[in-house]
Write a protein that holds these residues in place. Structure first.
Motif, PDB file in Angstrom:
ATOM      1  N   VAL A   1      -3.318  52.390  -6.410  1.00  0.00           N
ATOM      2  CA  VAL A   1      -2.814  52.725  -7.749  1.00  0.00           C
ATOM      3  C   VAL A   1      -3.371  54.053  -8.267  1.00  0.00           C
ATOM      4  CG1 VAL A   1      -2.687  51.989 -10.158  1.00  0.00           C
ATOM      5  CG2 VAL A   1      -2.324  50.321  -8.329  1.00  0.00           C
ATOM      6  N   PRO A   2      -4.702  54.234  -8.388  1.00  0.00           N
ATOM      7  CA  PRO A   2      -5.199  55.524  -8.908  1.00  0.00           C
ATOM      8  C   PRO A   2      -4.829  56.701  -8.011  1.00  0.00           C
ATOM      9  CG  PRO A   2      -6.950  53.868  -8.838  1.00  0.00           C
ATOM     10  CD  PRO A   2      -5.823  53.345  -8.038  1.00  0.00           C
ATOM     11  N   THR A   3      -4.905  56.501  -6.686  1.00  0.00           N
ATOM     12  CA  THR A   3      -4.621  57.602  -5.765  1.00  0.00           C
ATOM     13  C   THR A   3      -3.171  58.037  -5.864  1.00  0.00           C
ATOM     14  OG1 THR A   3      -6.245  56.621  -4.273  1.00  0.00           O
ATOM     15  CG2 THR A   3      -4.859  58.356  -3.384  1.00  0.00           C
TER      16      THR A   3
ATOM     17  N   ILE B   1      -2.626  59.941  -9.233  1.00  0.00           N
ATOM     18  CA  ILE B   1      -3.274  61.261  -9.259  1.00  0.00           C
ATOM     19  C   ILE B   1      -2.523  62.257  -8.380  1.00  0.00           C
ATOM     20  CG2 ILE B   1      -5.355  62.510  -8.582  1.00  0.00           C
ATOM     21  CD1 ILE B   1      -6.958  60.020  -9.441  1.00  0.00           C
ATOM     22  N   ILE B   2      -2.169  61.847  -7.158  1.00  0.00           N
ATOM     23  CA  ILE B   2      -1.444  62.755  -6.262  1.00  0.00           C
ATOM     24  C   ILE B   2      -0.073  63.092  -6.828  1.00  0.00           C
ATOM     25  CG2 ILE B   2      -0.389  62.976  -3.978  1.00  0.00           C
ATOM     26  CD1 ILE B   2      -2.674  61.300  -2.868  1.00  0.00           C
ATOM     27  N   SER B   3       0.633  62.091  -7.346  1.00  0.00           N
ATOM     28  CA  SER B   3       1.966  62.330  -7.915  1.00  0.00           C
ATOM     29  C   SER B   3       1.896  63.250  -9.127  1.00  0.00           C
ATOM     30  CB  SER B   3       2.608  60.999  -8.309  1.00  0.00           C
ATOM     31  OG  SER B   3       2.725  60.136  -7.207  1.00  0.00           O
ATOM     32  N   LEU B   4       0.869  63.057  -9.956  1.00  0.00           N
ATOM     33  CA  LEU B   4       0.701  63.925 -11.125  1.00  0.00           C
ATOM     34  C   LEU B   4       0.400  65.355 -10.698  1.00  0.00           C
ATOM     35  CD1 LEU B   4       0.450  64.313 -14.180  1.00  0.00           C
ATOM     36  CD2 LEU B   4      -1.949  63.600 -13.995  1.00  0.00           C
TER      37      LEU B   4
ATOM     38  N   ILE C   1      -2.785  53.872   2.849  1.00  0.00           N
ATOM     39  CA  ILE C   1      -2.294  55.244   3.048  1.00  0.00           C
ATOM     40  C   ILE C   1      -0.775  55.248   3.171  1.00  0.00           C
ATOM     41  CG2 ILE C   1      -2.266  57.173   4.677  1.00  0.00           C
ATOM     42  CD1 ILE C   1      -5.203  56.514   5.303  1.00  0.00           C
ATOM     43  N   THR C   2      -0.252  54.309   3.947  1.00  0.00           N
ATOM     44  CA  THR C   2       1.204  54.193   4.102  1.00  0.00           C
ATOM     45  C   THR C   2       1.874  53.921   2.767  1.00  0.00           C
ATOM     46  OG1 THR C   2       0.840  53.295   6.322  1.00  0.00           O
ATOM     47  CG2 THR C   2       3.019  52.994   5.361  1.00  0.00           C
ATOM     48  N   THR C   3       1.304  53.017   1.983  1.00  0.00           N
ATOM     49  CA  THR C   3       1.881  52.653   0.686  1.00  0.00           C
ATOM     50  C   THR C   3       1.845  53.824  -0.281  1.00  0.00           C
ATOM     51  OG1 THR C   3       1.120  50.381   1.046  1.00  0.00           O
ATOM     52  CG2 THR C   3       1.780  50.982  -1.193  1.00  0.00           C
ATOM     53  N   ILE C   4       0.736  54.557  -0.300  1.00  0.00           N
ATOM     54  CA  ILE C   4       0.627  55.734  -1.181  1.00  0.00           C
ATOM     55  C   ILE C   4       1.711  56.743  -0.839  1.00  0.00           C
ATOM     56  CG2 ILE C   4      -0.824  57.728  -1.740  1.00  0.00           C
ATOM     57  CD1 ILE C   4      -3.255  55.797  -1.295  1.00  0.00           C
ATOM     58  N   TRP C   5       1.889  57.009   0.448  1.00  0.00           N
ATOM     59  CA  TRP C   5       2.911  57.967   0.899  1.00  0.00           C
ATOM     60  C   TRP C   5       4.307  57.524   0.466  1.00  0.00           C
ATOM     61  CZ3 TRP C   5       6.855  57.373   4.613  1.00  0.00           C
ATOM     62  CH2 TRP C   5       7.495  58.566   4.988  1.00  0.00           C
ATOM     63  N   MET C   6       4.589  56.223   0.565  1.00  0.00           N
ATOM     64  CA  MET C   6       5.928  55.733   0.229  1.00  0.00           C
ATOM     65  C   MET C   6       6.177  55.701  -1.281  1.00  0.00           C
ATOM     66  SD  MET C   6       6.869  52.781   3.014  1.00  0.00           S
ATOM     67  CE  MET C   6       5.449  51.759   2.717  1.00  0.00           C
ATOM     68  N   ASN C   7       5.126  55.550  -2.085  1.00  0.00           N
ATOM     69  CA  ASN C   7       5.296  55.443  -3.540  1.00  0.00           C
ATOM     70  C   ASN C   7       5.253  56.783  -4.260  1.00  0.00           C
ATOM     71  OD1 ASN C   7       5.503  52.686  -3.335  1.00  0.00           O
ATOM     72  ND2 ASN C   7       3.364  52.285  -3.855  1.00  0.00           N
ATOM     73  N   ILE C   8       4.841  57.826  -3.560  1.00  0.00           N
ATOM     74  CA  ILE C   8       4.707  59.129  -4.213  1.00  0.00           C
ATOM     75  C   ILE C   8       6.053  59.630  -4.732  1.00  0.00           C
ATOM     76  CG2 ILE C   8       4.388  61.586  -3.657  1.00  0.00           C
ATOM     77  CD1 ILE C   8       1.838  60.839  -2.213  1.00  0.00           C
TER      78      ILE C   8
ATOM     79  N   ILE D   1       2.096  46.605 -10.567  1.00  0.00           N
ATOM     80  CA  ILE D   1       2.947  45.467 -10.205  1.00  0.00           C
ATOM     81  C   ILE D   1       3.401  45.588  -8.761  1.00  0.00           C
ATOM     82  CG2 ILE D   1       5.155  44.339 -10.672  1.00  0.00           C
ATOM     83  CD1 ILE D   1       4.776  45.044 -13.614  1.00  0.00           C
ATOM     84  N   ASN D   2       3.795  46.793  -8.351  1.00  0.00           N
ATOM     85  CA  ASN D   2       4.232  46.996  -6.963  1.00  0.00           C
ATOM     86  C   ASN D   2       3.102  46.761  -5.967  1.00  0.00           C
ATOM     87  OD1 ASN D   2       6.848  47.612  -7.706  1.00  0.00           O
ATOM     88  ND2 ASN D   2       6.499  49.823  -7.748  1.00  0.00           N
ATOM     89  N   SER D   3       1.874  47.117  -6.355  1.00  0.00           N
ATOM     90  CA  SER D   3       0.752  46.920  -5.436  1.00  0.00           C
ATOM     91  C   SER D   3       0.490  45.442  -5.177  1.00  0.00           C
ATOM     92  CB  SER D   3      -0.510  47.586  -6.004  1.00  0.00           C
ATOM     93  OG  SER D   3      -0.980  46.905  -7.156  1.00  0.00           O
ATOM     94  N   PHE D   4       0.736  44.598  -6.174  1.00  0.00           N
ATOM     95  CA  PHE D   4       0.560  43.157  -5.992  1.00  0.00           C
ATOM     96  C   PHE D   4       1.726  42.525  -5.234  1.00  0.00           C
ATOM     97  CE2 PHE D   4      -2.559  43.609  -9.411  1.00  0.00           C
ATOM     98  CZ  PHE D   4      -3.546  42.743  -9.000  1.00  0.00           C
ATOM     99  N   GLN D   5       2.815  43.253  -5.085  1.00  0.00           N
ATOM    100  CA  GLN D   5       3.996  42.711  -4.414  1.00  0.00           C
ATOM    101  C   GLN D   5       4.237  43.342  -3.044  1.00  0.00           C
ATOM    102  OE1 GLN D   5       7.075  43.438  -7.308  1.00  0.00           O
ATOM    103  NE2 GLN D   5       6.612  41.576  -8.453  1.00  0.00           N
TER     104      GLN D   5
END
Length: 316
Positions: A104-106, A109-112, A185-192, A246-250
């Motif tokens: 969530v924080p990563t 921050i990257i998207s911002l 890492i995979t999830t962060i890349w996909m959610n950016i 919410i997405n991180s819990f799902q």
């Protein structure tokens, strides 16, 4: 006679407002009925695909079922007691919270950061906007498969890069200490992609006059960022944080493709645990109890965000 006329007039005056009140109430009920009639198709869809499954899940969590999902007998809160005593469930909850903490924080921050740098009026920025938002068009299965190849212990690009610098390769998906980070890492890349588009839209809604006034007053780039951009972007940041948590819990797809909940249940997030208990082991009641706990957790976190985080939101 005059007294009778006055009495009749006063009675009529009293009756008239009562009649008007009745007709106003009748119109209110008619408007309510018409509104519900227009909403009926949407209410039916929500009821069938949302409320009915929720009630059915709650019902299953109090009953023992067979492999086909048929209810056998009522056991009350036995599943919930077993869950809180289970070390496997505690491991799953720990992995879920750590995963949310990693992602969530990563992601925000990257998207911002990407949204801020692509909001500048520089030549070639539209190309980078397309690149940074491209992950939005990639499915979870395709994205996880791409990273499955990147994480390959011998053929993967990541380990080959490490070997090129004289470093030993990492067991990205087979080490209990690294597997959860790899999925994160995979999830962060996909959610950016999604977060980037939403934050960029929020940045473009901030008036340029505010920045011009700040420049006249002698404010530098960083002062403008923290005194203008971040406060005025707070509604968008609040929305993004709620959705991302919410997405991180799902999270399910990338866990299923990359690790299958392993190794040693280190990536067995609660959603994947629900799936495995229900469709692999056939314990629908046990899985339903986990689903109810997950629902309560998401509800609590969302409530805390609205109760605490919304106070720091600045609306224009």
């Amino acid at each position: 006679m005059e007294i009778e006329k006055k009495t009749n007039t006063s009675v009529q005056q009293v009756k008239k407002p009562v009649h008007k009140r009745k007709s106003a109430k009748r119109r209110e009920w008619e408007n309510l009925g018409a509104g519900l009639l227009y909403l009926l198709p949407a209410l039916l869809i929500v009821g069938v695909f949302l409320f009915y499954p929720m009630m059915k899940t709650l019902y299953y969590s109090f009953h023992v079922t067979n492999a086909s999902g048929a209810v056998i007998n009522f056991i009350g809160f036995e599943y919930y007691r077993t869950l809180f005593e289970s070390s496997a469930f505690r491991t799953s909850m720990k992995a879920t919270f750590l995963f949310a903490l990693y992602t969530v924080p990563t992601t925000i921050i990257i998207s911002l950061f990407l949204a801020v740098i692509t909001n500048e009026k520089v030549k070639g920025v539209p190309f980078f906007r397309v690149v940074f938002s491209s992950t939005l068009g990639i499915s979870v299965a395709a994205g996880a498969t791409i990273w499955l190849l990147l994480f390959h212990p011998s053929l993967g690009v990541l380990n080959n890069m490490l070997n090129a610098f004289g470093l030993s390769g990492v067991q990205w998906l087979t080490s209990p200490n690294v597997a959860l980070i790899s999925v994160a890492i995979t999830t962060i890349w996909m959610n950016i992609g999604f977060n980037f588009i939403v934050l960029l839209g929020g940045l473009q809604n901030i008036s340029e006059e505010l920045y011009e006034s700040a420049k006249i007053d002698g404010a530098g780039y960083w002062r403008q960022l923290f005194n203008i951009t971040i406060p005025l972007l707070s509604p968008t940041l609040f929305f993004v944080s709620v959705v991302t948590i919410i997405n991180s819990f799902q999270t399910f797809g990338q866990v299923d493709i990359l690790t299958g909940g392993g190794p040693a249940n280190s990536t067995n997030l609660i959603v994947y645990s629900i799936f495995r208990e229900a469709f692999y082991n056939g314990y629908f009641g046990y899985a339903s109890a986990q689903a109810i706990i997950l629902f309560v957790l998401v509800l609590i976190f969302t409530y805390i965000q609205f109760k605490v985080g919304e106070k720091k939101v600045h609306y224009q």
